[in-house]
Design an enzyme around this catalytic site. Structure first.
Site, PDB file in Angstrom:
ATOM      1  N   LYS A   1       0.876  -1.271   0.177  1.00  0.00           N
ATOM      2  CA  LYS A   1      -0.074  -0.056   0.042  1.00  0.00           C
ATOM      3  C   LYS A   1       0.813   1.322  -0.107  1.00  0.00           C
ATOM      4  O   LYS A   1       1.908   1.253   0.707  1.00  0.00           O
ATOM      5  CB  LYS A   1      -0.721   0.022   1.364  1.00  0.00           C
ATOM      6  CG  LYS A   1      -2.051  -0.803   1.141  1.00  0.00           C
ATOM      7  CD  LYS A   1      -2.755  -0.638   2.428  1.00  0.00           C
ATOM      8  CE  LYS A   1      -4.052  -1.493   2.417  1.00  0.00           C
ATOM      9  NZ  LYS A   1      -5.137  -1.193   3.603  1.00  0.00           N
TER      10      LYS A   1
ATOM     11  N   GLY B   1      -7.430   3.394  -4.300  1.00  0.00           N
ATOM     12  CA  GLY B   1      -6.834   2.183  -4.707  1.00  0.00           C
ATOM     13  C   GLY B   1      -5.412   2.350  -5.463  1.00  0.00           C
ATOM     14  O   GLY B   1      -4.964   1.191  -5.823  1.00  0.00           O
TER      15      GLY B   1
ATOM     16  N   GLU C   1       0.895  -4.831   4.417  1.00  0.00           N
ATOM     17  CA  GLU C   1      -0.046  -5.433   5.624  1.00  0.00           C
ATOM     18  C   GLU C   1      -0.405  -6.955   5.123  1.00  0.00           C
ATOM     19  O   GLU C   1      -0.216  -7.365   3.752  1.00  0.00           O
ATOM     20  CB  GLU C   1      -1.331  -4.644   5.563  1.00  0.00           C
ATOM     21  CG  GLU C   1      -1.377  -3.330   6.246  1.00  0.00           C
ATOM     22  CD  GLU C   1      -2.717  -2.656   6.058  1.00  0.00           C
ATOM     23  OE1 GLU C   1      -2.834  -1.679   6.939  1.00  0.00           O
ATOM     24  OE2 GLU C   1      -3.776  -3.165   5.583  1.00  0.00           O
TER      25      GLU C   1
ATOM     26  N   HIS D   1     -15.534  -5.584   3.422  1.00  0.00           N
ATOM     27  CA  HIS D   1     -15.123  -4.256   3.596  1.00  0.00           C
ATOM     28  C   HIS D   1     -16.528  -3.721   4.322  1.00  0.00           C
ATOM     29  O   HIS D   1     -17.414  -3.352   3.664  1.00  0.00           O
ATOM     30  CB  HIS D   1     -14.796  -3.638   2.329  1.00  0.00           C
ATOM     31  CG  HIS D   1     -14.324  -2.055   2.407  1.00  0.00           C
ATOM     32  ND1 HIS D   1     -13.069  -1.880   1.384  1.00  0.00           N
ATOM     33  CD2 HIS D   1     -14.662  -1.133   3.151  1.00  0.00           C
ATOM     34  CE1 HIS D   1     -13.029  -0.522   1.726  1.00  0.00           C
ATOM     35  NE2 HIS D   1     -13.691  -0.069   3.093  1.00  0.00           N
TER      36      HIS D   1
ATOM     37  N   LYS E   1     -15.169   1.041  -4.973  1.00  0.00           N
ATOM     38  CA  LYS E   1     -16.416   0.516  -4.705  1.00  0.00           C
ATOM     39  C   LYS E   1     -17.437   0.689  -5.984  1.00  0.00           C
ATOM     40  O   LYS E   1     -17.289   1.661  -6.667  1.00  0.00           O
ATOM     41  CB  LYS E   1     -16.916   1.298  -3.653  1.00  0.00           C
ATOM     42  CG  LYS E   1     -16.053   1.058  -2.377  1.00  0.00           C
ATOM     43  CD  LYS E   1     -16.385   2.212  -1.262  1.00  0.00           C
ATOM     44  CE  LYS E   1     -15.514   2.000  -0.056  1.00  0.00           C
ATOM     45  NZ  LYS E   1     -15.631   3.179   0.845  1.00  0.00           N
TER      46      LYS E   1
ATOM     47  N   GLU F   1     -12.954   2.774   8.253  1.00  0.00           N
ATOM     48  CA  GLU F   1     -13.343   1.807   7.319  1.00  0.00           C
ATOM     49  C   GLU F   1     -12.529   0.381   8.079  1.00  0.00           C
ATOM     50  O   GLU F   1     -11.567   0.596   8.559  1.00  0.00           O
ATOM     51  CB  GLU F   1     -12.512   1.891   5.879  1.00  0.00           C
ATOM     52  CG  GLU F   1     -13.293   3.052   5.392  1.00  0.00           C
ATOM     53  CD  GLU F   1     -13.218   3.259   3.856  1.00  0.00           C
ATOM     54  OE1 GLU F   1     -12.764   2.323   3.195  1.00  0.00           O
ATOM     55  OE2 GLU F   1     -13.919   3.844   3.116  1.00  0.00           O
TER      56      GLU F   1
ATOM     57  N   GLU G   1      -8.704   2.136   7.182  1.00  0.00           N
ATOM     58  CA  GLU G   1      -8.442   3.468   7.036  1.00  0.00           C
ATOM     59  C   GLU G   1      -9.548   4.359   7.600  1.00  0.00           C
ATOM     60  O   GLU G   1     -10.515   3.946   7.824  1.00  0.00           O
ATOM     61  CB  GLU G   1      -8.008   3.624   5.676  1.00  0.00           C
ATOM     62  CG  GLU G   1      -9.015   3.649   4.581  1.00  0.00           C
ATOM     63  CD  GLU G   1      -8.533   4.047   3.226  1.00  0.00           C
ATOM     64  OE1 GLU G   1      -7.510   4.394   3.057  1.00  0.00           O
ATOM     65  OE2 GLU G   1      -9.610   3.884   2.160  1.00  0.00           O
TER      66      GLU G   1
ATOM     67  N   ASN H   1     -11.481   7.779   6.189  1.00  0.00           N
ATOM     68  CA  ASN H   1     -11.936   8.886   5.001  1.00  0.00           C
ATOM     69  C   ASN H   1     -12.330  10.342   5.653  1.00  0.00           C
ATOM     70  O   ASN H   1     -13.458  10.168   6.451  1.00  0.00           O
ATOM     71  CB  ASN H   1     -12.640   8.221   4.077  1.00  0.00           C
ATOM     72  CG  ASN H   1     -12.171   7.285   3.272  1.00  0.00           C
ATOM     73  OD1 ASN H   1     -11.259   7.544   2.527  1.00  0.00           O
ATOM     74  ND2 ASN H   1     -12.917   6.201   3.094  1.00  0.00           N
TER      75      ASN H   1
ATOM     76  N   ARG I   1     -13.656  13.087   5.214  1.00  0.00           N
ATOM     77  CA  ARG I   1     -14.633  13.665   4.323  1.00  0.00           C
ATOM     78  C   ARG I   1     -15.922  13.035   4.153  1.00  0.00           C
ATOM     79  O   ARG I   1     -16.011  11.926   4.750  1.00  0.00           O
ATOM     80  CB  ARG I   1     -13.752  13.809   3.091  1.00  0.00           C
ATOM     81  CG  ARG I   1     -13.619  12.554   2.500  1.00  0.00           C
ATOM     82  CD  ARG I   1     -13.058  12.524   0.975  1.00  0.00           C
ATOM     83  NE  ARG I   1     -12.461  11.184   0.542  1.00  0.00           N
ATOM     84  CZ  ARG I   1     -13.223  10.159   0.422  1.00  0.00           C
ATOM     85  NH1 ARG I   1     -14.414   9.877   0.301  1.00  0.00           N
ATOM     86  NH2 ARG I   1     -12.521   8.859  -0.189  1.00  0.00           N
TER      87      ARG I   1
END
Length: 455
Positions: free
Chosen positions: A158, A165, A200, A208, A237, A275, A288, A290, A292
């Site tokens: 990552k 992504g 990871e 998810h 997604k 998430e 993670e 987000n 926003r």
């Protein structure tokens, strides 16, 4: 109190923000590029100002121009929507310097959670479970191989910065990891100005699941339940639903509680999303945050009756949340699908002129659409042009509504992913709610006519 908001975004999210602002009697200012000269959001805003050429780097990422327009129009606040500069500490800082309210968290929180490595550290300190992996940037491909052998393949490589992504790849051998490390590091550096990478453990057969949180400036944090976001393509997604059809009530409560703990640990304010990855035994791990509003926020609004954009504005005004956790209830089931201007077989973008657009309609059918008949979809931005949201008293009713609505959704002149969405919801695995993050790679094979039996 906020009287006028500059929307630092475009497309459907700009229209969505404008709608809530109109209901609150708040004036709006749109910014637009050459490509968006005739866009719907520009027409619907109270004021609109040209910000630059079509290329995003010369328009919607021009922080100085945004601040300039905000000052010129006497905008009290800037709403960044999602994408672009929505998680930019620099924008939050510039707003503060200019005396403009940034509708989002503080710059230091954006900076902390914008680094996936630092976010992992913060969550570990808060006692939130994280996926086994590295807690610092990996310096080289050789070091990555050494660490991966210690963690155990497969591993998820990552990028520490950014999202969408970009810079992510699952690898199952040292040779693949060496190649992936160099390629993804360069890509992350190009997109985000930061090529730092970390590793990871890849959790197989995972789901998810994300939890929507709201936090005011008075130390009140609540969650608005979870969303199932496991159906993805290239870590993006495609279909989301709320509540998740796959988790137990005990896990639902634990995820909500943990999300609130995570937000409070970093002194978060405004709307955000925690998430998680959930494995087959319902062990969950922080993925993670987000910082926003999310693309998929409408399905949470549908099951809770809470307008998240209005709450964002209220929080930015330093008002207290009007509800406690006990006040928030969920009812029914909502599903959102993302409509992309792309070839559903080859997944190439499909820019061009929309000759016909007919949106689905009916009770509990909601459209968030960026375009109209006669509009031209350009190659300059993300190919998502609309979102279709349906609500039902239960999941079966919601799926049935979605099937009918997709049949009503007619777009001519360009290709879209609607055929793919129509096929996905016929699969037995989907009907059973058996959706993991590798759902599409397992089930959707357009070159072979799909795989409806779920084998």
């Amino acid at each position: 109190m906020i009287q006028k908001i500059l929307i630092a975004n475009r497309g459907e999210i700009a229209r969505r923000i404008i709608r809530s602002c109109k209901q609150l009697d708040i004036k709006t200012v749109a910014i637009y590029s050459d490509a968006d000269e005739n866009a719907l959001f520009k027409q619907e805003a109270d004021e609109a100002y040209h910000i630059g050429p079509s290329q995003v780097q010369q328009s919607y990422l021009q922080l100085d121009k945004m601040i300039e327009v905000a000052k010129k129009t006497n905008a009290d606040a800037i709403h960044p929507g999602y994408g672009f500069l929505s998680e930019s500490p620099a924008l939050a800082e510039r707003c503060k310097e200019a005396g403009i309210i940034f509708i989002g968290p503080e710059a230091d929180v954006l900076r902390l959670m914008g680094s996936k490595i630092e976010a992992r550290k913060a969550m570990i300190e808060a006692g939130v479970p994280v996926i086994p992996g590295t807690d610092r940037a990996v310096e080289s491909a050789e070091e990555a191989v050494t660490l991966a052998e210690r963690i155990g393949y497969p591993v998820m490589l990552k990028a520490s910065a950014g999202g969408g992504g970009i810079g992510m790849e699952i690898v199952d051998s040292s040779e693949k990891l060496k190649k992936a490390f160099e390629n993804n590091s360069k890509r992350a550096a190009s997109f985000f100005g930061d090529g730092a990478m970390f590793l990871e453990k890849h959790i197989t057969n995972s789901r998810h699941i994300e939890v929507q949180v709201l936090a005011d400036h008075h130390q009140h944090t609540v969650h608005l339940f979870e969303r199932e976001c496991s159906i993805q393509r290239r870590n993006q997604k495609v279909l989301e639903e709320a509540p998740s059809p796959s988790i137990s009530e005990a896990l639902r409560k634990e995820l909500g509680k943990t999300a609130v703990i995570a937000a409070e640990a970093i002194h978060y304010t405004n709307a955000g999303t925690i998430e998680f990855l959930v494995d087959e035994s319902e062990q969950f791990y922080f993925l993670e945050m987000n910082t926003r509003i999310q693309v998929e926020h409408p399905i949470t609004e549908e099951i809770t009756g809470i307008d998240i954009v209005k709450e964002q504005i209220s929080i930015a005004n330093h008002q207290k949340l009007p509800f406690t956790q006990e006040d928030i209830t969920r009812k029914g089931h909502a599903i959102e699908v993302r409509i992309y201007a792309e070839d559903p077989v080859r997944f190439f973008p499909s820019p061009g002129k929309i000759t016909t657009l007919e949106l689905p309609h009916g009770k509990n059918v909601r459209n968030e659409c960026a375009v109209a008949s006669g509009d031209t979809v350009t190659p300059f931005y993300d190919p998502m042009i609309a979102k279709l949201i349906v609500y039902g008293e239960n999941r079966s009713e919601s799926v049935e509504k979605l099937e009918k609505a997709l049949l009503q959704f007619k777009i001519e002149g360009i290709k879209t992913n609607i055929p793919m969405l129509q096929e996905i919801i016929t699969y037995e695995a989907f009907k059973k709610g058996d959706t993991q993050t590798d759902f599409l790679s397992k089930h959707y094979h357009p070159d072979r006519g799909g795989n409806k039996d779920g084998n």
